[in-house]
Design an enzyme around this catalytic site. Structure first.
Site, PDB file in Angstrom:
ATOM      1  N   LYS A   1      16.376 -11.227  -9.960  1.00  9.71           N
ATOM      2  CA  LYS A   1      17.444 -12.051  -9.386  1.00  9.71           C
ATOM      3  C   LYS A   1      18.276 -12.731 -10.469  1.00  9.71           C
ATOM      4  CE  LYS A   1      14.833 -12.964  -5.140  1.00  9.71           C
ATOM      5  NZ  LYS A   1      14.181 -13.994  -4.288  1.00  9.71           N
TER       6      LYS A   1
ATOM      7  N   ASP B   1       0.377   3.969   5.946  1.00  9.40           N
ATOM      8  CA  ASP B   1       0.668   3.555   4.570  1.00  9.40           C
ATOM      9  C   ASP B   1       0.370   4.674   3.576  1.00  9.40           C
ATOM     10  OD1 ASP B   1       1.758   0.936   4.603  1.00  9.40           O
ATOM     11  OD2 ASP B   1      -0.179   0.116   5.139  1.00  9.40           O
TER      12      ASP B   1
ATOM     13  N   GLN C   1       0.778  -1.240   0.000  1.00 11.56           N
ATOM     14  CA  GLN C   1       0.000   0.000   0.000  1.00 11.56           C
ATOM     15  C   GLN C   1       0.810   1.291   0.000  1.00 11.56           C
ATOM     16  OE1 GLN C   1      -3.441   2.352   2.620  1.00 11.56           O
ATOM     17  NE2 GLN C   1      -2.968   0.242   3.114  1.00 11.56           N
TER      18      GLN C   1
ATOM     19  N   GLY D   1      -8.304  21.065  19.654  1.00 11.94           N
ATOM     20  CA  GLY D   1      -7.946  22.349  19.051  1.00 11.94           C
ATOM     21  C   GLY D   1      -8.441  23.505  19.894  1.00 11.94           C
ATOM     22  N   GLY D   2      -8.438  24.675  19.285  1.00 15.62           N
ATOM     23  CA  GLY D   2      -8.844  25.869  20.010  1.00 15.62           C
ATOM     24  C   GLY D   2     -10.336  25.952  20.263  1.00 15.62           C
TER      25      GLY D   2
ATOM     26  N   ASN E   1      12.063 -10.886 -13.259  1.00 16.71           N
ATOM     27  CA  ASN E   1      12.785 -11.547 -12.174  1.00 16.71           C
ATOM     28  C   ASN E   1      14.148 -10.875 -12.052  1.00 16.71           C
ATOM     29  OD1 ASN E   1      14.157 -13.178 -10.411  1.00 16.71           O
ATOM     30  ND2 ASN E   1      13.601 -15.115 -11.414  1.00 16.71           N
TER      31      ASN E   1
ATOM     32  N   GLU F   1       1.063  -0.872   8.645  1.00 19.36           N
ATOM     33  CA  GLU F   1       0.245   0.305   8.920  1.00 19.36           C
ATOM     34  C   GLU F   1       0.144   0.616  10.414  1.00 19.36           C
ATOM     35  OE1 GLU F   1      -2.118   3.392   9.193  1.00 19.36           O
ATOM     36  OE2 GLU F   1      -1.617   2.702   7.184  1.00 19.36           O
TER      37      GLU F   1
END
Length: 410
Positions: free
Chosen positions: A75, A168, A18, A243-244, A73, A139
């Protein structure tokens, strides 16, 4: 048509699951040519959490729209040669393998710079340099170690994960910002650079206000929090806005799991709010009239509001509060969101044709550029663009492509 914002930028997408795919999908929506390089077995999420047999899962399709797919691939020796050519032809390379995995393939940053000095090479990892570097990250691990879980939940309850994928997809957005900045700087320097983003760091950035409050604790309790007790750490404070302006989710009729409206009580909104809830005398009552007077009794204030709201459906509560310009929002369930006509009209809930699934619903681009519109197209099938890229762009022959497939290179 006007060229889209990132038209002409090629992204070699070596990401999976993700955090990386969310970043490269945004780049694709901005107009980049994103070539998703997968192992011949494919991104693991093609088969994870399937709702239909033998087709790509929604987990994969919803994170890989507007991309092309090739298999390789890396590898094998021939695979490394082809990867070298792909790097040479790309503007951006993005990966989110475990620490050191690309280096072990033989593609260190020094080697990549030799191949293509102009490339922007972005890596997403769980953590930065230090004791956590080699830890595996998911996550919720990022949420746990970035400050989110310790501050999410109700007082006296356990730490909770948030439903928003801030570890993520949140990291993916940060990565896009870094890539775009690097591409812009390349215009003046002529060279690419490394972009490193750690999931823990991205979550911490999104928890910035909690570190603000951690420092404020040194000077006494946090008055805007509804908590009774404060120690030496920012507490979990339920649905308090932090918050305020104080806020809370109040119950509505008929009392279902998402029959709530979140209400913010601004100073200017107190008088009309008292009238709505049938307590107009509180507007002038010295014990309630000012924000400073209300602050020590926030729980009681929202209880009074809830006694009113719990008798009405959330959409009626929304209508009445908005008529007085009181900030509020109903708690929308996933079903309500996917059926929301305004989100469909804004192309945030999008139905996309798919060659095997028929169609699927996904989240559209939240980035709305006037000169770079987004047409969300299907995620690619595994290796769908092998011939297009390897023959049409790299110049390989038909016979070599057949041999590469039979030898397990693609």
């Amino acid at each position: 048509m006007t060229a889209r914002a990132l038209e002409g930028i090629r992204v070699l997408d070596m990401t999976h699951v993700q955090s990386g795919p969310s970043a490269t999908q945004l780049l694709a929506w901005l107009g980049a040519d994103v070539v998703k390089l997968e192992a011949p077995t494919g991104d693991i999420t093609r088969k994870q959490l399937r709702d239909l047999p033998d087709v790509d899962s929604l987990y994969f399709t919803m994170l890989n729209c507007n991309k092309r797919s090739i298999t390789l691939n890396t590898k094998t020796e021939r695979g490394k040669e082809i990867l070298t050519e792909l790097i040479r032809r790309s503007d951006v390379m993005v990966e989110n393998f475990g620490p050191g995995a690309v280096d072990r393939m033989g593609f260190t940053w020094d080697r990549i710079q030799e191949i293509n000095p102009r490339i922007v090479y972005a890596s997403i990892k769980g953590f930065g340099d230090g004791p956590y570097t080699n830890f595996k990250a998911y996550e919720v691990v990022a949420q746990a170690m970035g400050g989110s879980m310790s501050t999410t939940g109700f007082e006296g309850g356990p730490p909770l994960a948030t439903g928003a994928q801030i570890g993520d997809s949140g990291t993916g957005v940060h990565t896009v910002a870094g890539i775009l900045a690097a591409l812009f700087q390349r215009e003046s320097t002529g060279r690419g650079q490394r972009v490193n983003v750690a999931m823990q760091h991205a979550v911490l950035n999104l928890c910035r206000v909690k570190l603000r409050d951690q420092q404020r604790l040194a000077h006494g309790p946090l008055a805007e929090y509804p908590n009774d007790d404060f120690g030496d750490e920012v507490p979990r404070s339920g649905n308090a806005s932090g918050g305020g302006q104080p806020g809370w989710a109040v119950k509505c009729a008929p009392g279902g799991p998402n029959d709530y409206v979140y209400v913010i009580v601004q100073p200017v909104g107190w008088k009309p709010l008292t009238e709505l809830i049938g307590r107009p005398e509180l507007a002038e009552d010295p014990e309630w009239a000012t924000p400073e007077a209300r602050l020590p009794q926030l729980s009681k204030m929202f209880q009074l509001i809830e006694e009113w709201s719990s008798t009405l459906p959330k959409w009626e509560v929304l209508e009445r509060l908005n008529a007085h310009n009181i900030p509020c929002g109903p708690i929308l369930s996933t079903r309500e969101i996917i059926e929301d006509e305004s989100l469909v009209a804004n192309e945030m809930v999008v139905t996309v044709p798919h060659p095997e699934r028929g169609e699927f619903v996904t989240v559209g681009s939240p980035l709305k550029l006037s000169d770079s519109p987004v047409d969300v197209t299907s995620s690619p099938l595994l290796g769908e663009h092998n011939e297009e890229v390897y023959i049409g762009e790299l110049g390989l022959g038909d016979e070599e492509l057949r041999l590469l497939k039979s030898n397990g290179v693609i």
